[in-house]
Design an enzyme around this catalytic site. Structure first.
Site, PDB file in Angstrom:
ATOM      1  N   LYS A 103     -63.021 -83.729  14.642  1.00  0.00           N
ATOM      2  CA  LYS A 103     -64.401 -83.368  14.431  1.00  0.00           C
ATOM      3  C   LYS A 103     -64.619 -81.867  14.532  1.00  0.00           C
ATOM      4  O   LYS A 103     -65.643 -81.343  14.115  1.00  0.00           O
ATOM      5  CB  LYS A 103     -65.264 -84.057  15.515  1.00  0.00           C
ATOM      6  CG  LYS A 103     -65.360 -85.560  15.326  1.00  0.00           C
ATOM      7  CD  LYS A 103     -66.151 -86.239  16.447  1.00  0.00           C
ATOM      8  CE  LYS A 103     -65.228 -86.474  17.595  1.00  0.00           C
ATOM      9  NZ  LYS A 103     -65.649 -87.429  18.594  1.00  0.00           N
ATOM     10  N   GLY A 104     -63.652 -81.174  15.118  1.00  0.00           N
ATOM     11  CA  GLY A 104     -63.842 -79.780  15.510  1.00  0.00           C
ATOM     12  C   GLY A 104     -64.241 -78.810  14.406  1.00  0.00           C
ATOM     13  O   GLY A 104     -64.873 -77.794  14.668  1.00  0.00           O
TER      14      GLY A 104
ATOM     15  N   GLU B 204     -59.426 -76.221   9.723  1.00  0.00           N
ATOM     16  CA  GLU B 204     -59.257 -76.678  11.105  1.00  0.00           C
ATOM     17  C   GLU B 204     -59.997 -75.744  12.053  1.00  0.00           C
ATOM     18  O   GLU B 204     -60.218 -74.577  11.741  1.00  0.00           O
ATOM     19  CB  GLU B 204     -57.749 -76.734  11.397  1.00  0.00           C
ATOM     20  CG  GLU B 204     -57.341 -77.106  12.795  1.00  0.00           C
ATOM     21  CD  GLU B 204     -57.762 -78.495  13.266  1.00  0.00           C
ATOM     22  OE1 GLU B 204     -58.965 -78.811  13.224  1.00  0.00           O
ATOM     23  OE2 GLU B 204     -56.889 -79.244  13.727  1.00  0.00           O
ATOM     24  N   ASP B 205     -60.382 -76.262  13.203  1.00  0.00           N
ATOM     25  CA  ASP B 205     -61.063 -75.423  14.191  1.00  0.00           C
ATOM     26  C   ASP B 205     -60.105 -74.444  14.860  1.00  0.00           C
ATOM     27  O   ASP B 205     -60.365 -73.259  14.927  1.00  0.00           O
ATOM     28  CB  ASP B 205     -61.797 -76.289  15.239  1.00  0.00           C
ATOM     29  CG  ASP B 205     -60.904 -77.338  15.908  1.00  0.00           C
ATOM     30  OD1 ASP B 205     -59.704 -77.447  15.556  1.00  0.00           O
ATOM     31  OD2 ASP B 205     -61.413 -78.060  16.783  1.00  0.00           O
TER      32      ASP B 205
ATOM     33  N   ASP C 141     -53.377 -74.564  17.833  1.00  0.00           N
ATOM     34  CA  ASP C 141     -52.928 -74.397  19.215  1.00  0.00           C
ATOM     35  C   ASP C 141     -51.408 -74.591  19.243  1.00  0.00           C
ATOM     36  O   ASP C 141     -50.669 -73.664  18.921  1.00  0.00           O
ATOM     37  CB  ASP C 141     -53.692 -75.403  20.085  1.00  0.00           C
ATOM     38  CG  ASP C 141     -53.471 -75.221  21.566  1.00  0.00           C
ATOM     39  OD1 ASP C 141     -53.238 -74.077  21.987  1.00  0.00           O
ATOM     40  OD2 ASP C 141     -53.534 -76.220  22.301  1.00  0.00           O
TER      41      ASP C 141
ATOM     42  N   LYS D  53     -54.379 -69.708  18.616  1.00  0.00           N
ATOM     43  CA  LYS D  53     -53.887 -69.410  19.964  1.00  0.00           C
ATOM     44  C   LYS D  53     -52.370 -69.308  19.861  1.00  0.00           C
ATOM     45  O   LYS D  53     -51.644 -70.241  20.198  1.00  0.00           O
ATOM     46  CB  LYS D  53     -54.254 -70.594  20.863  1.00  0.00           C
ATOM     47  CG  LYS D  53     -54.903 -70.245  22.182  1.00  0.00           C
ATOM     48  CD  LYS D  53     -54.951 -71.466  23.072  1.00  0.00           C
ATOM     49  CE  LYS D  53     -56.283 -72.156  23.077  1.00  0.00           C
ATOM     50  NZ  LYS D  53     -56.288 -73.359  23.953  1.00  0.00           N
TER      51      LYS D  53
ATOM     52  N   ASP E 290     -64.780 -78.708  21.478  1.00  0.00           N
ATOM     53  CA  ASP E 290     -65.328 -79.422  22.635  1.00  0.00           C
ATOM     54  C   ASP E 290     -64.377 -79.436  23.809  1.00  0.00           C
ATOM     55  O   ASP E 290     -63.173 -79.194  23.679  1.00  0.00           O
ATOM     56  CB  ASP E 290     -65.599 -80.881  22.255  1.00  0.00           C
ATOM     57  CG  ASP E 290     -64.304 -81.682  22.125  1.00  0.00           C
ATOM     58  OD1 ASP E 290     -63.414 -81.243  21.359  1.00  0.00           O
ATOM     59  OD2 ASP E 290     -64.168 -82.717  22.804  1.00  0.00           O
TER      60      ASP E 290
ATOM     61  N   ARG F  84     -69.787 -78.619  21.886  1.00  0.00           N
ATOM     62  CA  ARG F  84     -69.563 -78.376  20.456  1.00  0.00           C
ATOM     63  C   ARG F  84     -70.725 -77.617  19.807  1.00  0.00           C
ATOM     64  O   ARG F  84     -70.548 -76.893  18.843  1.00  0.00           O
ATOM     65  CB  ARG F  84     -69.425 -79.703  19.688  1.00  0.00           C
ATOM     66  CG  ARG F  84     -68.140 -80.443  19.884  1.00  0.00           C
ATOM     67  CD  ARG F  84     -67.999 -81.520  18.814  1.00  0.00           C
ATOM     68  NE  ARG F  84     -67.091 -82.593  19.222  1.00  0.00           N
ATOM     69  CZ  ARG F  84     -65.772 -82.560  19.058  1.00  0.00           C
ATOM     70  NH1 ARG F  84     -65.192 -81.505  18.529  1.00  0.00           N
ATOM     71  NH2 ARG F  84     -65.022 -83.570  19.437  1.00  0.00           N
TER      72      ARG F  84
HETATM   73  P1  IMP Z   1     -52.706 -78.493  18.182  1.00  0.00           P
HETATM   74  O1  IMP Z   1     -52.175 -78.337  19.565  1.00  0.00           O
HETATM   75  O2  IMP Z   1     -52.495 -77.246  17.363  1.00  0.00           O
HETATM   76  O3  IMP Z   1     -52.145 -79.724  17.527  1.00  0.00           O
HETATM   77  O4  IMP Z   1     -54.275 -78.655  18.325  1.00  0.00           O
HETATM   78  C1  IMP Z   1     -54.874 -79.871  18.084  1.00  0.00           C
HETATM   79  C2  IMP Z   1     -56.324 -79.923  18.409  1.00  0.00           C
HETATM   80  O5  IMP Z   1     -56.505 -79.714  19.797  1.00  0.00           O
HETATM   81  C3  IMP Z   1     -57.231 -78.909  17.746  1.00  0.00           C
HETATM   82  O6  IMP Z   1     -57.618 -79.288  16.469  1.00  0.00           O
HETATM   83  C4  IMP Z   1     -58.403 -78.944  18.678  1.00  0.00           C
HETATM   84  O7  IMP Z   1     -59.260 -80.026  18.329  1.00  0.00           O
HETATM   85  C5  IMP Z   1     -57.777 -79.214  20.006  1.00  0.00           C
HETATM   86  N1  IMP Z   1     -57.686 -77.971  20.808  1.00  0.00           N
HETATM   87  C6  IMP Z   1     -56.618 -77.182  20.994  1.00  0.00           C
HETATM   88  N2  IMP Z   1     -56.922 -76.132  21.786  1.00  0.00           N
HETATM   89  C7  IMP Z   1     -58.228 -76.277  22.090  1.00  0.00           C
HETATM   90  C8  IMP Z   1     -59.146 -75.496  22.891  1.00  0.00           C
HETATM   91  O8  IMP Z   1     -58.845 -74.438  23.470  1.00  0.00           O
HETATM   92  N3  IMP Z   1     -60.413 -75.980  22.964  1.00  0.00           N
HETATM   93  C9  IMP Z   1     -60.825 -77.118  22.341  1.00  0.00           C
HETATM   94  N4  IMP Z   1     -60.000 -77.864  21.596  1.00  0.00           N
HETATM   95  C10 IMP Z   1     -58.724 -77.448  21.471  1.00  0.00           C
HETATM   96 MG    MG Z   2     -59.555 -80.781  16.272  1.00  0.00          MG
END
Ligand code: IMP
Ligand code: MG
Length: 178
Positions: free
Chosen positions: A42-43, A98-99, A102, A130, A158, A164
């Site tokens: 949803k981000g 994507e939001d 990470d 990040k 969130d 959000r």
């Molecule tokens: P990934 O670790 O790159 O797979 O990130 C997956 C998802 O984790 C992202 O799309 C966000 O929804 C969530 N996420 C990662 N880091 C944060 C943060 O600092 N705040 C909020 N959501 C996060």
């Molecule tokens: Mg997300």
């Protein structure tokens, strides 16, 4: 500023300016095409809503939900796709929205999943990155901002479905999530 917020990293004005720049860049790069923007729920919903209004040609908008599952039988590696894909991706110019990038696990799995459908092009647009947390190799073709190694909320992001709606992007006080 809300009491759970440690620091505002990007103000509403700074976000607006940066989203405008990304829109201009996408408008230029996709001139003469009709890109298919796929928002990861949803981000990304606020970022996508703002971004598409800064893209000056007609584009198609779709959503998928993706969640990381350690082990899953679903085709997208370690990530579970929340719904049937009922739209055409073959021969389309696709931008995944994507939001935040990470670890990169979600988006790299989603990218591989979409690539199987043979789009004519496939790019990634993330509001935040990040980089210190990356576990798999992936970079955004379009990026809003790099952010510090903190838990980030607001502008769609969130913590436990809260925050959000905040118009800014901020770090959360550690005592809220620890
Ligand atoms: P990934 O670790 O790159 O797979 O990130 C997956 C998802 O984790 C992202 O799309 C966000 O929804 C969530 N996420 C990662 N880091 C944060 C943060 O600092 N705040 C909020 N959501 C996060
Ligand atoms: Mg997300």
């Amino acid at each position: 500023m809300h009491k759970d917020i440690k620091e505002i990293l990007f103000t509403e004005d700074a976000i607006k300016k940066r989203v405008g720049e990304l829109g201009t860049q996408i408008t230029r790069d996709y001139a003469g095409t009709r890109p298919l923007l796929i928002g990861v729920l949803k981000g990304s919903f606020i970022f996508l809503a703002d971004l598409v209004r800064r893209i000056e040609q007609s584009c198609e908008i779709r959503f998928v939900s993706a969640s990381s599952y350690g082990f899953s039988s679903v085709s997208a590696g370690s990530v579970k796709i929340g719904q049937e894909i009922d739209f055409q991706m073959e021969d389309r110019d696709i931008i995944l929205i994507e939001d935040i990038l990470d670890t990169g696990v979600t988006l790299s799995a989603l990218r591989d999943f979409v690539a199987e459908y043979k789009p004519s092009s496939l790019k990634i647009c993330a509001m935040l990155d990040k980089p210190s947390h990356r576990e798999v190799e992936i970079t955004a073709d379009y990026l809003g901002f790099e952010c510090p190694d903190d838990f980030i909320v607001g502008y769609g992001l969130d913590y436990a479905e809260r925050y959000r709606n905040f118009p800014y992007i901020a770090s959360l006080k550690p005592e809220v999530y620890s």
